[in-house]
Design a protein around this motif. Structure first.
Motif, PDB file in Angstrom:
ATOM      1  N   ALA A 372      41.917  14.283  66.424  1.00 24.34           N
ATOM      2  CA  ALA A 372      43.336  14.935  66.289  1.00 24.34           C
ATOM      3  C   ALA A 372      43.384  15.537  64.792  1.00 24.34           C
ATOM      4  N   VAL A 373      43.148  14.805  63.951  1.00 27.08           N
ATOM      5  CA  VAL A 373      43.246  15.324  62.559  1.00 27.08           C
ATOM      6  C   VAL A 373      42.344  16.098  62.305  1.00 27.08           C
ATOM      7  N   ARG A 402      50.255   7.659  61.364  1.00 20.83           N
ATOM      8  CA  ARG A 402      50.378   6.361  60.376  1.00 20.83           C
ATOM      9  C   ARG A 402      50.922   5.078  61.370  1.00 20.83           C
ATOM     10  N   ALA A 403      51.668   5.516  62.475  1.00 18.62           N
ATOM     11  CA  ALA A 403      52.061   4.302  63.240  1.00 18.62           C
ATOM     12  C   ALA A 403      50.997   3.833  64.134  1.00 18.62           C
ATOM     13  N   THR A 404      49.860   4.607  64.595  1.00 22.69           N
ATOM     14  CA  THR A 404      48.901   4.209  65.291  1.00 22.69           C
ATOM     15  C   THR A 404      47.664   3.830  64.796  1.00 22.69           C
ATOM     16  N   ALA A 405      47.425   4.496  63.601  1.00 21.20           N
ATOM     17  CA  ALA A 405      46.124   4.044  62.966  1.00 21.20           C
ATOM     18  C   ALA A 405      46.409   3.654  61.370  1.00 21.20           C
ATOM     19  N   ILE A 410      41.174   7.615  58.034  1.00 23.76           N
ATOM     20  CA  ILE A 410      41.691   9.086  58.441  1.00 23.76           C
ATOM     21  C   ILE A 410      43.129   9.327  58.384  1.00 23.76           C
ATOM     22  N   VAL A 411      43.904   8.074  58.126  1.00 25.19           N
ATOM     23  CA  VAL A 411      45.235   8.360  57.677  1.00 25.19           C
ATOM     24  C   VAL A 411      45.311   8.690  56.180  1.00 25.19           C
ATOM     25  N   THR A 415      46.801  12.533  54.693  1.00 27.15           N
ATOM     26  CA  THR A 415      47.673  12.435  53.572  1.00 27.15           C
ATOM     27  C   THR A 415      47.307  13.183  52.570  1.00 27.15           C
ATOM     28  N   GLU A 416      45.934  13.274  52.083  1.00 23.96           N
ATOM     29  CA  GLU A 416      45.512  13.971  50.935  1.00 23.96           C
ATOM     30  C   GLU A 416      45.599  15.406  51.415  1.00 23.96           C
ATOM     31  N   HIS A 417      45.096  15.665  52.508  1.00 24.51           N
ATOM     32  CA  HIS A 417      45.464  17.121  53.140  1.00 24.51           C
ATOM     33  C   HIS A 417      46.855  17.865  53.091  1.00 24.51           C
TER      34      HIS A 417
END
Length: 425
Positions: A372-373, A402-405, A410-411, A415-417
């Motif tokens: 997904a990301v 953020r809620a699921t992982a 990968i979060v 966030t950096e992206h």
């Protein structure tokens, strides 16, 4: 001698949320639309314009600026030939722009109207052809940038210009009907840009004007477009009953019985409405009927430019993707997303960004956060930061991620992206 800053361009960029880099990206895309090759501008090019070091860009760049902003180069504060002129106050320039939008069409009509003692000007199909070419430019700009306020304003101004042309001379009834159809077309594009940009109050205002103009024109195709867009507007507002009623008006027009392509589009949009209404069997049935009608449609039949520019197999899958996401059937949504992306034509930049965003949602809902990301990171910065629908869906994607992982690498990657997006925005 010190260069004079272009305060008008700077004010426009602040108002519309453009950085130097993001405006350069939009200009490069518009140049590709005009020439077939992407432009070579970057953030430093735009900074040169803002600082006044470049006071009159090249012709193709000026045209690209007009496509992106809806304003001419001089209205953006550029100076022909590099001649110095006083820098206008940005607030006064904005007031002047609003005044010119309202009265510019009247002035244009007065310029071509007959002077006292001479025969009135004859308005003919060459005028209609010119307006239809402008409409094609609006359609092309919408598919690349979508939802931009500049597109909405430019389309609305062209609708007013077309109506003013009605009063500038004599014309046959056929030409008058065509002019009303052109005005309705421009107004419907203003309506769609407002819908796509989530400016729903403005969209409803454009809708009412477009519907009146379409009635005066008697043009079935533009009536279909306006009522179909109305159904889409209500779907985005979360009102499936109103969406279905509006879409039924479009589907009830007799041209849907003459041309299966129109019938298919009406059914495709009904698919998305049924999905929002949690009607699983109706969703599946409407999609199958839309596919059957699309398969029957003669690809060589003459059709309006707005329909030819976007409706095809890819759009049918895009609407099914929306429907199955709303239903919570994420494997089916992902399948339609892949079919949509594989069939999209190159000019459908906005549609590709929307489909990729929805695909990312479908993948995340199935527990595949990495895929997904990866999908979401492929969405261009310009769409992620300047298209209202895409921006909102990506915000929702980030919250769901953020809620699921929570706590996973990968979060942090996402966030950096998104932080890099904000830096470039």
């Amino acid at each position: 001698m010190m260069a004079t800053r272009n305060a008008v361009l700077e004010a426009w960029m602040r108002e519309h949320g453009y950085s130097s880099n993001s405006l350069a990206e939009a200009i490069n895309s518009a140049i590709e639309q005009l020439t077939g090759r992407p432009g070579g501008h970057d953030g430093s090019s735009v900074r040169d314009w803002k600082s006044g070091r470049v006071r009159w860009p090249k012709a193709v760049t000026r045209k690209a600026l007009e496509i992106v902003t809806g304003r001419t180069a001089t209205e953006l504060g550029f100076v022909p030939g590099g001649l110095a002129k006083p820098v206008p106050d940005p607030q006064q320039e904005d007031r002047d722009m609003k005044r010119r939008t309202l009265v510019g069409g009247v002035a244009a009509a007065a310029a071509v109207a007959a002077t006292p003692g001479t025969a009135p000007r004859r308005i003919g199909m060459s005028d209609v052809d010119r307006l239809q070419r402008r409409f094609a430019e609006i359609i092309a700009s919408d598919h690349r940038h979508g939802g931009q306020l500049g597109i909405e304003q430019r389309a609305a101004a062209l609708a007013d210009e077309t109506l003013n042309l009605q009063n500038s001379g004599t014309a046959t009834q056929r030409v008058r009907s065509q002019l009303y159809a052109c005005a309705a077309s421009f107004r419907s594009s203003a309506m769609w840009a407002a819908i796509d940009g989530r400016r729903y109050t403005d969209a409803q205002r454009h809708m009412r004007e477009a519907q009146s103009l379409a009635e005066m024109s008697g043009d079935q195709a533009i009536k279909f477009r306006i009522w179909s867009h109305t159904g889409t507007m209500y779907r985005h507002l979360g009102r499936p009953a109103d969406a279905l009623a509006a879409n039924d008006v479009a589907r009830g027009l007799h041209l849907t019985r003459r041309d299966p392509m129109f019938a298919s589009l009406g059914l495709a949009r009904q698919t998305a409405i049924h999905g929002l209404g949690q009607e699983r069997s109706n969703t599946r049935r409407a999609f199958d009927q839309a596919q059957e009608a699309l398969d029957r449609a003669d690809p060589e039949a003459p059709r309006p430019v707005w329909l030819l520019a976007f409706y095809d197999q890819a759009e049918l899958h895009s609407l099914a993707l929306s429907a199955y996401l709303a239903l919570g059937d994420h494997p089916a949504a992902e399948a339609h997303a892949h079919q949509c992306l594989s069939a999209l034509r190159p000019h459908m930049v906005r549609s590709r960004a929307i489909a990729m965003t929805r695909l990312a949602h479908a993948q995340l809902a199935q527990g595949d956060a990495d895929a997904a990301v990866t999908t979401a990171m492929r969405i261009p910065t310009s769409a992620a930061t300047h298209h209202a629908r895409v921006s909102r869906m990506l915000q929702e994607f980030g919250a769901a991620l953020r809620a699921t992982a929570h706590g996973s690498p990968i979060v942090h990657t996402w966030t950096e992206h998104t932080a890099a997006w904000r830096t470039r925005a």
